[in-house]
Design a protein around this motif. Structure first.
Motif, PDB file in Angstrom:
ATOM      1  N   THR A 145       0.829  -1.210   0.000  1.00  0.00           N
ATOM      2  CA  THR A 145       0.000   0.000   0.000  1.00  0.00           C
ATOM      3  C   THR A 145       0.866   1.264   0.000  1.00  0.00           C
ATOM      4  OG1 THR A 145      -0.238  -0.214   2.414  1.00  0.00           O
ATOM      5  CG2 THR A 145      -2.048  -1.049   1.052  1.00  0.00           C
ATOM      6  N   ASP A 146       2.000   1.216  -0.702  1.00  0.00           N
ATOM      7  CA  ASP A 146       2.829   2.416  -0.848  1.00  0.00           C
ATOM      8  C   ASP A 146       2.037   3.486  -1.597  1.00  0.00           C
ATOM      9  OD1 ASP A 146       4.650   0.630   0.112  1.00  0.00           O
ATOM     10  OD2 ASP A 146       6.152   0.965  -1.445  1.00  0.00           O
ATOM     11  N   ARG A 147       1.819   4.617  -0.964  1.00  0.00           N
ATOM     12  CA  ARG A 147       1.068   5.689  -1.630  1.00  0.00           C
ATOM     13  C   ARG A 147       1.817   6.245  -2.827  1.00  0.00           C
ATOM     14  NH1 ARG A 147       0.477   9.817   2.969  1.00  0.00           N
ATOM     15  NH2 ARG A 147       2.537   8.953   3.375  1.00  0.00           N
ATOM     16  N   THR A 148       3.143   6.289  -2.734  1.00  0.00           N
ATOM     17  CA  THR A 148       3.953   6.832  -3.822  1.00  0.00           C
ATOM     18  C   THR A 148       5.121   5.903  -4.098  1.00  0.00           C
ATOM     19  OG1 THR A 148       5.359   8.117  -2.314  1.00  0.00           O
ATOM     20  CG2 THR A 148       3.384   9.206  -3.176  1.00  0.00           C
ATOM     21  N   LEU A 149       5.757   6.125  -5.247  1.00  0.00           N
ATOM     22  CA  LEU A 149       7.023   5.467  -5.541  1.00  0.00           C
ATOM     23  C   LEU A 149       7.989   6.537  -6.026  1.00  0.00           C
ATOM     24  CD1 LEU A 149       7.171   5.207  -8.919  1.00  0.00           C
ATOM     25  CD2 LEU A 149       5.546   3.382  -8.457  1.00  0.00           C
ATOM     26  N   PRO A 150       9.284   6.413  -5.700  1.00  0.00           N
ATOM     27  CA  PRO A 150      10.238   7.464  -6.051  1.00  0.00           C
ATOM     28  C   PRO A 150      10.571   7.449  -7.536  1.00  0.00           C
ATOM     29  CG  PRO A 150      11.367   5.635  -5.001  1.00  0.00           C
ATOM     30  CD  PRO A 150       9.899   5.324  -4.928  1.00  0.00           C
ATOM     31  N   ASN A 195       1.161   1.881  -5.698  1.00  0.00           N
ATOM     32  CA  ASN A 195       0.053   0.934  -5.617  1.00  0.00           C
ATOM     33  C   ASN A 195      -0.952   1.331  -4.554  1.00  0.00           C
ATOM     34  OD1 ASN A 195      -1.096  -1.612  -6.563  1.00  0.00           O
ATOM     35  ND2 ASN A 195      -0.696  -2.362  -4.496  1.00  0.00           N
ATOM     36  N   GLY A 196      -0.475   1.938  -3.473  1.00  0.00           N
ATOM     37  CA  GLY A 196      -1.397   2.354  -2.419  1.00  0.00           C
ATOM     38  C   GLY A 196      -2.426   3.355  -2.898  1.00  0.00           C
ATOM     39  N   ARG A 211      11.975   4.797   3.287  1.00  0.00           N
ATOM     40  CA  ARG A 211      10.602   5.178   3.647  1.00  0.00           C
ATOM     41  C   ARG A 211      10.314   4.819   5.093  1.00  0.00           C
ATOM     42  NH1 ARG A 211       6.662   5.445  -1.110  1.00  0.00           N
ATOM     43  NH2 ARG A 211       5.216   5.705   0.615  1.00  0.00           N
ATOM     44  N   LEU A 212       9.831   5.797   5.837  1.00  0.00           N
ATOM     45  CA  LEU A 212       9.481   5.559   7.230  1.00  0.00           C
ATOM     46  C   LEU A 212       8.254   4.661   7.357  1.00  0.00           C
ATOM     47  CD1 LEU A 212       9.955   9.210   8.531  1.00  0.00           C
ATOM     48  CD2 LEU A 212      11.445   7.269   9.029  1.00  0.00           C
ATOM     49  N   ASP A 213       7.264   4.856   6.478  1.00  0.00           N
ATOM     50  CA  ASP A 213       5.982   4.168   6.637  1.00  0.00           C
ATOM     51  C   ASP A 213       5.985   2.751   6.094  1.00  0.00           C
ATOM     52  OD1 ASP A 213       6.173   5.029   4.017  1.00  0.00           O
ATOM     53  OD2 ASP A 213       4.067   5.608   3.839  1.00  0.00           O
ATOM     54  N   THR A 214       7.038   2.342   5.408  1.00  0.00           N
ATOM     55  CA  THR A 214       7.113   0.968   4.919  1.00  0.00           C
ATOM     56  C   THR A 214       8.377   0.278   5.431  1.00  0.00           C
ATOM     57  OG1 THR A 214       8.136   1.733   2.858  1.00  0.00           O
ATOM     58  CG2 THR A 214       5.751   1.443   2.860  1.00  0.00           C
ATOM     59  N   ASP A 215       9.544   0.750   5.007  1.00  0.00           N
ATOM     60  CA  ASP A 215      10.804   0.105   5.376  1.00  0.00           C
ATOM     61  C   ASP A 215      11.050   0.149   6.881  1.00  0.00           C
ATOM     62  OD1 ASP A 215      11.326  -0.161   2.586  1.00  0.00           O
ATOM     63  OD2 ASP A 215      12.120   1.870   2.554  1.00  0.00           O
ATOM     64  N   ILE A 216      10.959   1.342   7.448  1.00  0.00           N
ATOM     65  CA  ILE A 216      11.309   1.486   8.866  1.00  0.00           C
ATOM     66  C   ILE A 216      10.223   0.888   9.758  1.00  0.00           C
ATOM     67  CG2 ILE A 216      11.971   3.084  10.672  1.00  0.00           C
ATOM     68  CD1 ILE A 216      13.941   2.763   8.238  1.00  0.00           C
TER      69      ILE A 216
END
Length: 333
Positions: free
Chosen positions: A156-161, A170-171, A215-220
Motif C-alpha cells: 500500500t505504498d502511496r507513492t514510488l520514487p 500501488n497504495g 521510507r518511514l511508513d514501509t521500510d522502517i
C-alpha cells in the motif's frame, strides 16, 4: 565495540527504489557501497514492495547496474503475495490480477490461474503496481470483490520514487478501490508487514539483520514490526521533516545521508541523540541551533528534541553554518 555500523549485523536487507536505484538509475555511491560489502563477505538481501518485476528480473537489473545479485537474494511483494494465495486457495484456482505481467507470472508459477475479468468468477483478486493499470482493471476488481473474491494487495505504498519526484504508487490505486468498495483489503503482504524481512532472514539463518530503507511508513515501520534494527537513508521518499515528525513505530535506529553511513561508527549514525560533535541546541528564548558540522548530525540532534516533545522544525539558526545546515535539510527556506 564494532568499528563500523555494519559490523554488528549478520545480514543487510536493502530496499531498492530510493536506496539502490531510482527506477533504473543507480543512486550515487550505492554501487560502491554494495561492492564494499561484497568484498567484506557481508550477506545481503533485497526486499522490495515493487510488484512489477520478478525476483530474477530484479537480480538482472541490479547486476546490470553494477551490483551483482542472485535471484535467491531478492524477495518481492509479487512473489510473496502469490505464495500466500497458493496457501489459501486450492491448486488451479482463478485469481484476477491487477498489475504487471510479473505479478501474473508469479501467480501462474504458484499453481494458480491468472484471469482478467470478474465474469470468470475468480476466487481472489491480487492487486499490485503496474504502469498500465487503469480504470477498467479497477472496475473488474471491484465487481469480483463484491462477488465474494478475496482481496489481497501486494503493498500500500502511496507513492514510488522517481527522478521527477514521488509518483502515485500501488497504495493510491488500492485507495481508489477502497473508496469504491467501502472497505479495506483482506490482506496486505508487503511492507510495513514484516513478512518480506522475515523471509529474507530465514533464507540465510540471520539472527541480527539490519534493514536499510528510504521510507518511514514501509521500510522502517516494517523493520520495527519485525523486531529488526534499521538505517534510514535520505536518498528517497522520506526527508528530514518526515523523520522529525515520525511516530514511535516509524523511528529508525540510525540515519545517514546515503549508504556510506553503513561504514561509519554506530555512534555516528545513531538517532536520537542529546549531544553531537560540532552542534548544540540553545533553549534560551526558544530553541536555536549553533555550531558547525554535517547537516545529518544536526538532524540527529533535532530528532532528540522533536521525539521528546519539542518542535524540531521551528529551530532558529544561531550561526551561518546552522542556517546552511537547516537549509540543506529543507527545514528553512
Amino acid at each position: 565495540m564494532s568499528e563500523r555500523l555494519v559490523d554488528a549485523y549478520d545480514l543487510v536487507i536493502f530496499d531498492l527504489d530510493g536506496v539502490i536505484y531510482l527506477i533504473d538509475r543507480p543512486i550515487a555511491g550505492a554501487v560502491e557501497a554494495v561492492g564494499e560489502l561484497h568484498r567484506a563477505g557481508v550477506p545481503l538481501a533485497y526486499a522490495t514492495n515493487n510488484a512489477s518485476r520478478r525476483s530474477s528480473e530484479v537480480a538482472n537489473l541490479l547486476t546490470g547496474l553494477g551490483v551483482p545479485a542472485d535471484t535467491a537474494e531478492v524477495v518481492t511483494s509479487a512473489g510473496a503475495s502469490a505464495a500466500v494465495l497458493a496457501q489459501r486457495l486450492p491448486a488451479g484456482s482463478r485469481v484476477l490480477v491487477v498489475g504487471a505481467d510479473a505479478l501474473r507470472a508469479e501467480v501462474r508459477d504458484a499453481g494458480l490461474e491468472p484471469v482478467e475479468r470478474a465474469e470468470e468468477r475468480p476466487a481472489a483478486v491480487v492487486q499490485g503496481y503496474g504502469p498500465q493499470v487503469g480504470w477498467a482493471d479497477l472496475a473488474e476488481a471491484a465487481v469480483a470483490i463484491r462477488g465474494g473474491a478475496q482481496w489481497v494487495a501486494t503493498n500500500t505504498d502511496r507513492t514510488l520514487p522517481s527522478p521527477r519526484g514521488p509518483l502515485p504508487g500501488n497504495g493510491s490505486l488500492v485507495a481508489a478501490l477502497r473508496t469504491a468498495l467501502g472497505r479495506d483489503p483482506d490482506l496486505v503482504v508487503g511492507k510495513p508487514q514484516p513478512e518480506l524481512f522475515a523471509t529474507a532472514a530465514r533464507r540465510v539463518g540471520a539472527k541480527r539483520p539490519l534493514v536499510v530503507g528510504d521510507r518511514l511508513d514501509t521500510d522502517i515501520e516494517g523493520a520495527v514490526r519485525a523486531g529488526m534494527d534499521s538505517l534510514l537513508v535520505l536518498t528517497g521518499v522520506s526527508g528530514p521533516a518526515d523523520l522529525l515528525a515520525a511516530p514511535p513505530e516509524q523511528r529508525p535506529t540510525y540515519v545517514a545521508g546515503d549508504l556510506g553511513g553503513l561504514f561509519d561508527a554506530p555512534a555516528a549514525a545513531a538517532v536520537p541523540v542529546d549531544q553531537v560533535d560540532g552542534w548544540r541546541l540553545d533553549d534560551s528564548g526558544g530553541p536555536r541551533l549553533a555550531g558547525d558540522g554535517a547537516s545529518v548530525d544536526a538532524l540527529r540532534l533535532l530528532c532528540g528534541l522533536a521525539w521528546s516533545g519539542g518542535d524540531g522544525t521551528k529551530v532558529e539558526p544561531d550561526s551561518s553554518a546552522a542556517r546552511d545546515a537547516l537549509h540543506a535539510l529543507g527545514l528553512r527556506t
